[in-house]
Write a protein that holds these residues in place. Structure first.
Motif, PDB file in Angstrom:
ATOM      1  N   ASN A   1       0.716  -1.162  -0.027  1.00 58.01           N
ATOM      2  CA  ASN A   1      -0.085  -0.029  -0.138  1.00 58.01           C
ATOM      3  C   ASN A   1       0.815   1.399  -0.055  1.00 58.01           C
ATOM      4  O   ASN A   1       0.448   2.310  -0.454  1.00 58.01           O
ATOM      5  CB  ASN A   1      -1.033   0.275   1.181  1.00 58.01           C
ATOM      6  N   MET A   2       2.072   1.283   0.871  1.00 61.00           N
ATOM      7  CA  MET A   2       2.915   2.403   0.746  1.00 61.00           C
ATOM      8  C   MET A   2       3.434   2.540  -0.720  1.00 61.00           C
ATOM      9  O   MET A   2       3.484   3.790  -1.097  1.00 61.00           O
ATOM     10  CB  MET A   2       3.900   1.913   1.785  1.00 61.00           C
ATOM     11  N   VAL A   3       3.901   1.473  -1.335  1.00 68.31           N
ATOM     12  CA  VAL A   3       4.209   1.776  -2.718  1.00 68.31           C
ATOM     13  C   VAL A   3       3.280   2.247  -3.656  1.00 68.31           C
ATOM     14  O   VAL A   3       3.423   3.304  -4.587  1.00 68.31           O
ATOM     15  CB  VAL A   3       4.851   0.385  -3.391  1.00 68.31           C
ATOM     16  N   LYS A   4       2.049   1.610  -3.418  1.00 65.15           N
ATOM     17  CA  LYS A   4       0.905   2.424  -4.211  1.00 65.15           C
ATOM     18  C   LYS A   4       0.544   3.792  -4.043  1.00 65.15           C
ATOM     19  O   LYS A   4       0.609   4.376  -5.023  1.00 65.15           O
ATOM     20  CB  LYS A   4      -0.176   1.184  -4.016  1.00 65.15           C
ATOM     21  N   ARG A   5       0.770   4.120  -2.877  1.00 65.21           N
ATOM     22  CA  ARG A   5       0.686   5.571  -2.433  1.00 65.21           C
ATOM     23  C   ARG A   5       1.595   6.330  -3.089  1.00 65.21           C
ATOM     24  O   ARG A   5       1.316   7.681  -3.393  1.00 65.21           O
ATOM     25  CB  ARG A   5       0.283   5.754  -1.037  1.00 65.21           C
ATOM     26  N   ALA A   6       2.970   5.780  -3.098  1.00 69.52           N
ATOM     27  CA  ALA A   6       3.934   6.537  -3.483  1.00 69.52           C
ATOM     28  C   ALA A   6       3.889   6.933  -4.988  1.00 69.52           C
ATOM     29  O   ALA A   6       4.171   7.854  -5.704  1.00 69.52           O
ATOM     30  CB  ALA A   6       5.250   6.028  -3.277  1.00 69.52           C
ATOM     31  N   ILE A   7       3.453   5.585  -5.697  1.00 66.16           N
ATOM     32  CA  ILE A   7       3.142   6.028  -7.125  1.00 66.16           C
ATOM     33  C   ILE A   7       2.060   7.138  -7.413  1.00 66.16           C
ATOM     34  O   ILE A   7       2.208   7.920  -8.306  1.00 66.16           O
ATOM     35  CB  ILE A   7       2.824   4.793  -7.816  1.00 66.16           C
ATOM     36  N   GLU A   8       0.895   6.985  -6.681  1.00 70.72           N
ATOM     37  CA  GLU A   8      -0.215   7.888  -6.762  1.00 70.72           C
ATOM     38  C   GLU A   8       0.460   9.438  -6.677  1.00 70.72           C
ATOM     39  O   GLU A   8       0.011  10.221  -7.311  1.00 70.72           O
ATOM     40  CB  GLU A   8      -1.144   7.630  -5.773  1.00 70.72           C
TER      41      GLU A   8
END
Length: 59
Positions: free
Chosen positions: A41-48
């Motif tokens: 989820n952290m990686v997903k948020r960083a991409i967003e």
């Protein structure tokens, strides 16, 4: 052995962990203590965040 360099800054990782609500685990156990789901989820948020930054630049 050479130390692996991370892509995300510590500040960004901390900001996202606080946003997602698991920074307390990081404080207690370090980054190795977070769940795989939280890391994802952290990686997903960083991409967003990165995509939002690019979109803002292109306006």
């Amino acid at each position: 052995m050479a130390k692996k360099r991370g892509i995300m800054s510590e500040r960004l990782k901390e900001e996202i962990a606080k946003e997602l609500g698991f920074y307390d685990v990081v404080e207690r156990e370090g980054w190795g203590g977070i769940k795989a789901r939280d890391a994802g989820n952290m990686v997903k948020r960083a991409i967003e965040k990165a995509e939002q930054g690019v979109a803002q630049k292109n306006k």
